[in-house]
Scaffold this motif. Structure first.
Motif, PDB file in Angstrom:
ATOM      1  N   LYS A  77       3.006   1.467  16.020  1.00 28.77           N
ATOM      2  CA  LYS A  77       1.586   1.675  16.293  1.00 28.77           C
ATOM      3  C   LYS A  77       0.751   1.969  15.051  1.00 28.77           C
ATOM      4  N   ASP A  78       1.243   2.820  14.187  1.00 28.24           N
ATOM      5  CA  ASP A  78       0.396   3.239  13.071  1.00 28.24           C
ATOM      6  C   ASP A  78       0.428   2.276  11.886  1.00 28.24           C
ATOM      7  N   GLY A  79       1.445   1.491  11.726  1.00 26.83           N
ATOM      8  CA  GLY A  79       1.500   0.479  10.671  1.00 26.83           C
ATOM      9  C   GLY A  79       1.629   1.025   9.262  1.00 26.83           C
ATOM     10  N   TRP A  80       2.057   2.283   9.115  1.00 31.17           N
ATOM     11  CA  TRP A  80       2.162   2.861   7.775  1.00 31.17           C
ATOM     12  C   TRP A  80       3.177   2.123   6.914  1.00 31.17           C
ATOM     13  N   LEU A  81       4.235   1.629   7.545  1.00 35.59           N
ATOM     14  CA  LEU A  81       5.248   0.910   6.777  1.00 35.59           C
ATOM     15  C   LEU A  81       4.678  -0.392   6.213  1.00 35.59           C
ATOM     16  N   THR A 128      10.697   0.467  -5.273  1.00 30.89           N
ATOM     17  CA  THR A 128      11.093   1.580  -4.414  1.00 30.89           C
ATOM     18  C   THR A 128      10.476   1.537  -3.021  1.00 30.89           C
ATOM     19  N   LEU A 129       9.288   0.960  -2.881  1.00 30.83           N
ATOM     20  CA  LEU A 129       8.590   1.034  -1.598  1.00 30.83           C
ATOM     21  C   LEU A 129       8.464  -0.283  -0.850  1.00 30.83           C
ATOM     22  N   ALA A 130       8.731  -1.386  -1.487  1.00 33.33           N
ATOM     23  CA  ALA A 130       8.558  -2.672  -0.809  1.00 33.33           C
ATOM     24  C   ALA A 130       9.743  -2.904   0.123  1.00 33.33           C
ATOM     25  N   ALA A 131       9.505  -2.697   1.395  1.00 32.84           N
ATOM     26  CA  ALA A 131      10.561  -2.873   2.397  1.00 32.84           C
ATOM     27  C   ALA A 131      10.728  -4.354   2.706  1.00 32.84           C
ATOM     28  N   ARG A 132      11.871  -4.696   3.223  1.00 29.63           N
ATOM     29  CA  ARG A 132      12.127  -6.079   3.634  1.00 29.63           C
ATOM     30  C   ARG A 132      12.305  -6.109   5.141  1.00 29.63           C
ATOM     31  N   TRP A 133      11.694  -7.111   5.742  1.00 20.54           N
ATOM     32  CA  TRP A 133      11.823  -7.269   7.184  1.00 20.54           C
ATOM     33  C   TRP A 133      12.566  -8.555   7.491  1.00 20.54           C
TER      34      TRP A 133
END
Length: 136
Positions: A77-81, A128-133
């Motif tokens: 819901k919040d989309g912080w990621l 460090t912060l770029a997540a992978r989906w």
């Protein structure tokens, strides 16, 4: 070709000591400039112009494509990621453009050192912060 005319460029030996880190780039150094002078350097040829434009194009590409390709519906819901991922992906090209554009600022070595730290901070953020989906 009037837009290519800028101030008289310096050679390596005449450039400020903090910019003499690459002995193989012998010419094309911009003289110390104000902030507006640094911005004007976007419109004439010098040895950093390729870095500025290639990283600037990457930044524009990320600004356009990243929000369109994010799987926002899968992020909660919040989309912080997703927001964190966007900031992390935009940080390296943004920091790099600022570094290469303003490295000849008349503030000298202290300004250069801050710009270099900003550029490296962008690299750290993406690592460090770029997540992978995994999108199905």
């Amino acid at each position: 070709m009037a837009f290519l005319a800028g101030p008289r460029l310096l050679d390596w030996a005449s450039s400020p000591p903090h910019l003499q880190f690459n002995k193989f780039v012998l010419t094309g150094y911009r003289p110390a400039s104000s902030g507006s002078g640094c911005l004007r350097s976007l419109f004439y040829l010098h040895n950093e112009l390729g870095n500025i434009y290639t990283h600037g194009l990457a930044l524009l590409g990320f600004l356009v494509l990243l929000p369109m390709t994010m799987p926002w519906g899968q992020l909660g819901k919040d989309g912080w990621l997703g927001g964190t991922h966007c900031v992390a992906c935009l940080a390296p090209p943004a920091g790099s453009v600022l570094y290469h554009l303003f490295m000849c600022h008349q503030g000298g070595s202290p300004v250069y050192t801050r710009l270099l730290a900003l550029d490296m901070c962008g690299v750290c953020l993406v690592n460090t912060l770029a997540a992978r989906w995994r999108c199905a």
